[in-house]
Design an enzyme around this catalytic site. Structure first.
Site, PDB file in Angstrom:
ATOM      1  N   ASP A 124       0.850  -1.194   0.000  1.00  0.00           N
ATOM      2  CA  ASP A 124       0.000   0.000   0.000  1.00  0.00           C
ATOM      3  C   ASP A 124       0.884   1.242   0.000  1.00  0.00           C
ATOM      4  OD1 ASP A 124      -3.259   0.340   1.002  1.00  0.00           O
ATOM      5  OD2 ASP A 124      -1.970   2.117   0.970  1.00  0.00           O
ATOM      6  N   LEU A 126      -6.541  -4.552  -4.999  1.00  0.00           N
ATOM      7  CA  LEU A 126      -7.581  -3.601  -4.581  1.00  0.00           C
ATOM      8  C   LEU A 126      -7.112  -2.151  -4.615  1.00  0.00           C
ATOM      9  CD1 LEU A 126      -7.875  -6.186  -2.180  1.00  0.00           C
ATOM     10  CD2 LEU A 126     -10.059  -5.000  -2.126  1.00  0.00           C
ATOM     11  N   ALA A 153      -6.465   1.439  -5.280  1.00  0.00           N
ATOM     12  CA  ALA A 153      -7.091   2.327  -6.264  1.00  0.00           C
ATOM     13  C   ALA A 153      -7.370   3.680  -5.623  1.00  0.00           C
ATOM     14  CB  ALA A 153      -8.415   1.728  -6.745  1.00  0.00           C
ATOM     15  N   THR A 183     -15.684  -2.618  -9.608  1.00  0.00           N
ATOM     16  CA  THR A 183     -16.917  -2.007  -9.111  1.00  0.00           C
ATOM     17  C   THR A 183     -18.063  -2.177 -10.108  1.00  0.00           C
ATOM     18  OG1 THR A 183     -17.901   0.157  -8.675  1.00  0.00           O
ATOM     19  CG2 THR A 183     -15.978   0.162 -10.065  1.00  0.00           C
ATOM     20  N   ASP A 184     -19.289  -2.081  -9.603  1.00  0.00           N
ATOM     21  CA  ASP A 184     -20.455  -2.113 -10.510  1.00  0.00           C
ATOM     22  C   ASP A 184     -20.571  -0.813 -11.312  1.00  0.00           C
ATOM     23  OD1 ASP A 184     -21.217  -0.405  -8.442  1.00  0.00           O
ATOM     24  OD2 ASP A 184     -23.163  -1.346  -8.089  1.00  0.00           O
ATOM     25  N   GLU A 185     -19.814   0.225 -10.908  1.00  0.00           N
ATOM     26  CA  GLU A 185     -19.975   1.529 -11.571  1.00  0.00           C
ATOM     27  C   GLU A 185     -19.512   1.495 -13.026  1.00  0.00           C
ATOM     28  OE1 GLU A 185     -19.073   4.937  -9.127  1.00  0.00           O
ATOM     29  OE2 GLU A 185     -19.379   3.786  -7.295  1.00  0.00           O
ATOM     30  N   TYR A 231     -13.762   8.222 -12.304  1.00  0.00           N
ATOM     31  CA  TYR A 231     -13.469   7.028 -11.485  1.00  0.00           C
ATOM     32  C   TYR A 231     -13.912   5.766 -12.216  1.00  0.00           C
ATOM     33  CZ  TYR A 231     -14.382   3.344  -8.038  1.00  0.00           C
ATOM     34  OH  TYR A 231     -14.445   2.130  -7.379  1.00  0.00           O
ATOM     35  N   LYS A 282     -11.728   2.576 -13.758  1.00  0.00           N
ATOM     36  CA  LYS A 282     -11.897   1.180 -13.337  1.00  0.00           C
ATOM     37  C   LYS A 282     -12.283   0.317 -14.548  1.00  0.00           C
ATOM     38  CE  LYS A 282     -11.721  -0.431  -9.743  1.00  0.00           C
ATOM     39  NZ  LYS A 282     -10.607  -1.002  -8.931  1.00  0.00           N
ATOM     40  N   ASN A 340     -20.126  -0.654  -0.814  1.00  0.00           N
ATOM     41  CA  ASN A 340     -19.860  -1.316   0.474  1.00  0.00           C
ATOM     42  C   ASN A 340     -20.091  -0.349   1.628  1.00  0.00           C
ATOM     43  OD1 ASN A 340     -17.212  -3.759   0.101  1.00  0.00           O
ATOM     44  ND2 ASN A 340     -18.717  -3.154  -1.408  1.00  0.00           N
ATOM     45  N   ASN A 359     -30.920   7.390  -1.604  1.00  0.00           N
ATOM     46  CA  ASN A 359     -30.036   8.056  -0.633  1.00  0.00           C
ATOM     47  C   ASN A 359     -30.812   8.685   0.526  1.00  0.00           C
ATOM     48  OD1 ASN A 359     -27.812   7.350  -2.134  1.00  0.00           O
ATOM     49  ND2 ASN A 359     -27.662   9.328  -3.193  1.00  0.00           N
ATOM     50  N   HIS A 379     -24.117  12.587 -12.133  1.00  0.00           N
ATOM     51  CA  HIS A 379     -24.505  11.668 -11.043  1.00  0.00           C
ATOM     52  C   HIS A 379     -25.332  10.488 -11.559  1.00  0.00           C
ATOM     53  CE1 HIS A 379     -26.004  11.692  -6.572  1.00  0.00           C
ATOM     54  NE2 HIS A 379     -25.466  10.539  -6.933  1.00  0.00           N
TER      55      HIS A 379
HETATM   56  P1  NAD Z   1      -9.967   2.991  -0.359  1.00  0.00           P
HETATM   57  O1  NAD Z   1      -9.848   4.310  -1.037  1.00  0.00           O
HETATM   58  O2  NAD Z   1     -10.519   2.920   1.025  1.00  0.00           O
HETATM   59  O3  NAD Z   1      -8.543   2.271  -0.302  1.00  0.00           O
HETATM   60  C1  NAD Z   1      -7.658   2.275  -1.387  1.00  0.00           C
HETATM   61  C2  NAD Z   1      -6.300   1.858  -0.876  1.00  0.00           C
HETATM   62  O4  NAD Z   1      -5.382   1.869  -1.992  1.00  0.00           O
HETATM   63  C3  NAD Z   1      -5.716   2.810   0.181  1.00  0.00           C
HETATM   64  O5  NAD Z   1      -5.161   2.071   1.245  1.00  0.00           O
HETATM   65  C4  NAD Z   1      -4.619   3.565  -0.574  1.00  0.00           C
HETATM   66  O6  NAD Z   1      -3.533   3.964   0.241  1.00  0.00           O
HETATM   67  C5  NAD Z   1      -4.189   2.528  -1.604  1.00  0.00           C
HETATM   68  N1  NAD Z   1      -3.592   3.152  -2.806  1.00  0.00           N
HETATM   69  C6  NAD Z   1      -4.086   4.193  -3.513  1.00  0.00           C
HETATM   70  N2  NAD Z   1      -3.240   4.516  -4.513  1.00  0.00           N
HETATM   71  C7  NAD Z   1      -2.206   3.643  -4.442  1.00  0.00           C
HETATM   72  C8  NAD Z   1      -1.017   3.468  -5.193  1.00  0.00           C
HETATM   73  N3  NAD Z   1      -0.738   4.268  -6.223  1.00  0.00           N
HETATM   74  N4  NAD Z   1      -0.170   2.470  -4.853  1.00  0.00           N
HETATM   75  C9  NAD Z   1      -0.440   1.664  -3.793  1.00  0.00           C
HETATM   76  N5  NAD Z   1      -1.540   1.808  -3.025  1.00  0.00           N
HETATM   77  C10 NAD Z   1      -2.411   2.780  -3.348  1.00  0.00           C
HETATM   78  O7  NAD Z   1     -10.821   2.095  -1.364  1.00  0.00           O
HETATM   79  P2  NAD Z   1     -11.851   0.926  -1.059  1.00  0.00           P
HETATM   80  O8  NAD Z   1     -13.203   1.513  -0.917  1.00  0.00           O
HETATM   81  O9  NAD Z   1     -11.323   0.054  -0.015  1.00  0.00           O
HETATM   82  O10 NAD Z   1     -11.819   0.160  -2.456  1.00  0.00           O
HETATM   83  C11 NAD Z   1     -10.891  -0.885  -2.700  1.00  0.00           C
HETATM   84  C12 NAD Z   1     -11.120  -1.446  -4.094  1.00  0.00           C
HETATM   85  O11 NAD Z   1     -12.465  -1.943  -4.200  1.00  0.00           O
HETATM   86  C13 NAD Z   1     -10.952  -0.405  -5.192  1.00  0.00           C
HETATM   87  O12 NAD Z   1     -10.310  -1.029  -6.280  1.00  0.00           O
HETATM   88  C14 NAD Z   1     -12.386  -0.009  -5.546  1.00  0.00           C
HETATM   89  O13 NAD Z   1     -12.472   0.384  -6.896  1.00  0.00           O
HETATM   90  C15 NAD Z   1     -13.115  -1.314  -5.298  1.00  0.00           C
HETATM   91  N6  NAD Z   1     -14.540  -1.192  -4.938  1.00  0.00           N
HETATM   92  C16 NAD Z   1     -14.918  -0.343  -3.925  1.00  0.00           C
HETATM   93  C17 NAD Z   1     -16.271  -0.290  -3.556  1.00  0.00           C
HETATM   94  C18 NAD Z   1     -16.731   0.575  -2.410  1.00  0.00           C
HETATM   95  O14 NAD Z   1     -17.950   0.665  -2.157  1.00  0.00           O
HETATM   96  N7  NAD Z   1     -15.863   1.215  -1.659  1.00  0.00           N
HETATM   97  C19 NAD Z   1     -17.217  -1.063  -4.235  1.00  0.00           C
HETATM   98  C20 NAD Z   1     -16.780  -1.900  -5.262  1.00  0.00           C
HETATM   99  C21 NAD Z   1     -15.445  -1.957  -5.594  1.00  0.00           C
HETATM  100  P1  TYD Z   2     -20.524   7.608  -2.365  1.00  0.00           P
HETATM  101  O1  TYD Z   2     -20.499   7.064  -0.978  1.00  0.00           O
HETATM  102  O2  TYD Z   2     -19.560   8.671  -2.749  1.00  0.00           O
HETATM  103  O3  TYD Z   2     -20.415   6.337  -3.334  1.00  0.00           O
HETATM  104  P2  TYD Z   2     -20.617   6.260  -4.960  1.00  0.00           P
HETATM  105  O4  TYD Z   2     -20.651   7.601  -5.537  1.00  0.00           O
HETATM  106  O5  TYD Z   2     -19.402   5.497  -5.374  1.00  0.00           O
HETATM  107  O6  TYD Z   2     -21.898   5.498  -5.149  1.00  0.00           O
HETATM  108  O7  TYD Z   2     -21.981   8.159  -2.645  1.00  0.00           O
HETATM  109  C1  TYD Z   2     -23.125   7.337  -2.478  1.00  0.00           C
HETATM  110  C2  TYD Z   2     -24.329   8.136  -2.920  1.00  0.00           C
HETATM  111  O8  TYD Z   2     -24.529   9.222  -2.008  1.00  0.00           O
HETATM  112  C3  TYD Z   2     -24.176   8.768  -4.290  1.00  0.00           C
HETATM  113  O9  TYD Z   2     -25.448   8.757  -4.950  1.00  0.00           O
HETATM  114  C4  TYD Z   2     -23.768  10.204  -3.986  1.00  0.00           C
HETATM  115  C5  TYD Z   2     -24.466  10.500  -2.675  1.00  0.00           C
HETATM  116  N1  TYD Z   2     -23.763  11.423  -1.744  1.00  0.00           N
HETATM  117  C6  TYD Z   2     -24.486  12.460  -1.143  1.00  0.00           C
HETATM  118  O10 TYD Z   2     -25.698  12.623  -1.368  1.00  0.00           O
HETATM  119  N2  TYD Z   2     -23.818  13.277  -0.269  1.00  0.00           N
HETATM  120  C7  TYD Z   2     -22.500  13.139   0.020  1.00  0.00           C
HETATM  121  O11 TYD Z   2     -21.936  13.951   0.809  1.00  0.00           O
HETATM  122  C8  TYD Z   2     -21.781  12.054  -0.591  1.00  0.00           C
HETATM  123  C9  TYD Z   2     -20.314  11.857  -0.311  1.00  0.00           C
HETATM  124  C10 TYD Z   2     -22.452  11.217  -1.469  1.00  0.00           C
END
Ligand code: NAD
Ligand code: TYD
Length: 350
Positions: free
Chosen positions: A34, A82, A84, A131-133, A156, A160, A186, A255, A290
């Site tokens: 990391d 992971l 990112a 991600t599903d995005e 973003y 991905k 998540n 939301n 959005h």
């Molecule tokens: P996060 O932002 O919490 O964590 C990302 C981690 O990657 C951090 O620890 C950061 O330090 C590290 N990182 C960033 N740039 C880096 C680099 N250049 N080299 C090495 N390490 C680096 O993200 P998350 O929410 O835990 O997501 C993890 C993965 O899951 C991502 O690939 C994301 O696209 C995917 N994902 C996230 C969600 C979600 O809801 N959060 C849903 C589906 C998929």
């Molecule tokens: P987010 O947690 O940023 O996840 P993602 O955009 O990857 O789905 O946002 C979840 C939803 O909430 C999204 O529709 C944007 C909205 N949102 C707000 O309404 N207010 C906020 O301050 C944030 C960060 C997100």
């Protein structure tokens, strides 16, 4: 002893994946790579720090020399990727950082795997967490399946999507054993408070406005992070080479409905007058581009690999709130310093 490289293990989902693998598989050595960006926090892994099958390496996946050196020194059996840049709003402000880490960083890892695993591709595995995005936005109906065409809208999700394409290309072109999973939103412990749920918990706790974008009508499909980590475990061990799995909890929330539920839970936990947290809800300018609705069809994962989500959302959300209220120090650490500037830049001009 097998050795797995997990990238991004100090982040939100990565820390849950690292913890699960370290605790479940004492015979597997886990190397957590990391960069420790603002989102990476080693305190997320305090509980497993001293375990003999766990090691941390600070490195940046955009630095190909550093990545190649690591692959040269260590004989990894697999990568679970992971790392990112993960926040849509930040990708709108600074898309290039997302291209660098999510696209170039992934290609650097693929190149290292291609080079250092030569002759052994059938014994190695590259698991890419996505991600599903990447599938874009749904209207009022329908769900994303594994065959839905990619249609990303934010920088973003575009980055991905691009990384997913590279992973598949390295399978088709060079024969690397790859697996991809695409998961819905998540929630859970150790989530950085720039994302909706932890940001709202933190603001409600501190009696600050809770920003809801647009009319709050966008829909997200929420999955408990530990269910995601368990799905990754199952898919990593059981998927066939080249396969894709969608991961999601069949748990769609508008939301505003989610925030109202959260306010109700917080009123109860903080012994506040019913309705008092909801008064903090503040509608702010909508996010550019959005996506209206995400919904994941995870039938393939449920039927083929027998995975089902373990928690109902109400229960998971209450557990998450408890974690944030019990871990004030964690929250204070991550919301000091740079966070304040991020928050001002992101929310004051709206
Ligand atoms: P996060 O932002 O919490 O964590 C990302 C981690 O990657 C951090 O620890 C950061 O330090 C590290 N990182 C960033 N740039 C880096 C680099 N250049 N080299 C090495 N390490 C680096 O993200 P998350 O929410 O835990 O997501 C993890 C993965 O899951 C991502 O690939 C994301 O696209 C995917 N994902 C996230 C969600 C979600 O809801 N959060 C849903 C589906 C998929
Ligand atoms: P987010 O947690 O940023 O996840 P993602 O955009 O990857 O789905 O946002 C979840 C939803 O909430 C999204 O529709 C944007 C909205 N949102 C707000 O309404 N207010 C906020 O301050 C944030 C960060 C997100």
């Amino acid at each position: 002893m097998k050795k797995i490289l997990i990238t991004g293990g100090a982040g939100f989902i990565g820390s849950h994946v690292v913890r699960r693998f370290v605790n479940t598989y004492p015979d597997i050595e886990i190397v957590n790579l990391d960069k420790l960006t603002y989102a990476g926090n080693l305190a997320n892994l305090n509980d497993i720090e001293g375990q003999s099958n766990y090691r941390f390496v600070k490195a940046d996946i955009t630095d190909s020399e550093e990545i190649n050196a690591l692959f040269r020194e260590e004989n990894f059996d697999a990568v679970i990727h992971l790392a990112a840049e993960s926040h849509v709003d930040r990708s709108i402000t600074d898309p290039t950082a997302f291209v660098m880490t999510n696209v170039i960083g992934t290609v650097n890892l693929l190149n290292a795997a291609r080079e250092f695993w030569k002759g052994d591709y059938d014994k190695k595995r590259f698991y890419h967490v996505s991600t599903d995005e990447v599938y874009g936005a749904l209207g009022e109906t329908g769900m994303f399946t594994e065959t839905t065409a990619y249609d990303p809208h934010s920088p973003y999700s575009a980055s991905k999507a691009s990384s997913d394409h590279f992973v598949r290309a390295y399978h088709d072109t060079y024969g690397l054993d790859v697996v991809i999973s695409n998961c819905s939103n998540n929630y859970g412990s150790h989530h950085f408070p720039e994302k909706l749920i932890p940001l709202a918990i933190n603001n409600i706790k501190n009696n600050k406005p809770v920003p809801v974008y647009g009319k709050g009508e966008n829909v997200r499909d929420w999955l408990w992070v530990e269910d995601h980590a368990r799905a990754i475990d199952v898919i990593f061990h059981q998927a066939k080479t080249g396969e894709t799995y969608n991961i999601g909890g069949h748990n769609e929330w508008k939301n505003i409905d989610l925030i109202m539920l959260l306010c109700k839970i917080m009123d109860e936990k903080l012994a506040r007058e019913p309705g008092s947290s909801a008064k903090l809800i503040t509608y702010v300018t909508d996010r550019a581009g959005h996506d209206l609705r995400y919904a994941i069809d995870s039938t393939k994962l449920q039927e083929k690999l027998d995975w089902v989500p373990s928690l109902q959302f109400e229960e998971g959300l209450a557990k998450t709130v408890d974690w944030y209220l019990e871990n004030e120090e964690w929250l204070e650490n991550v919301t000091s310093g740079q966070y304040k500037k991020y928050y001002e830049d992101q929310y004051t001009e709206r």
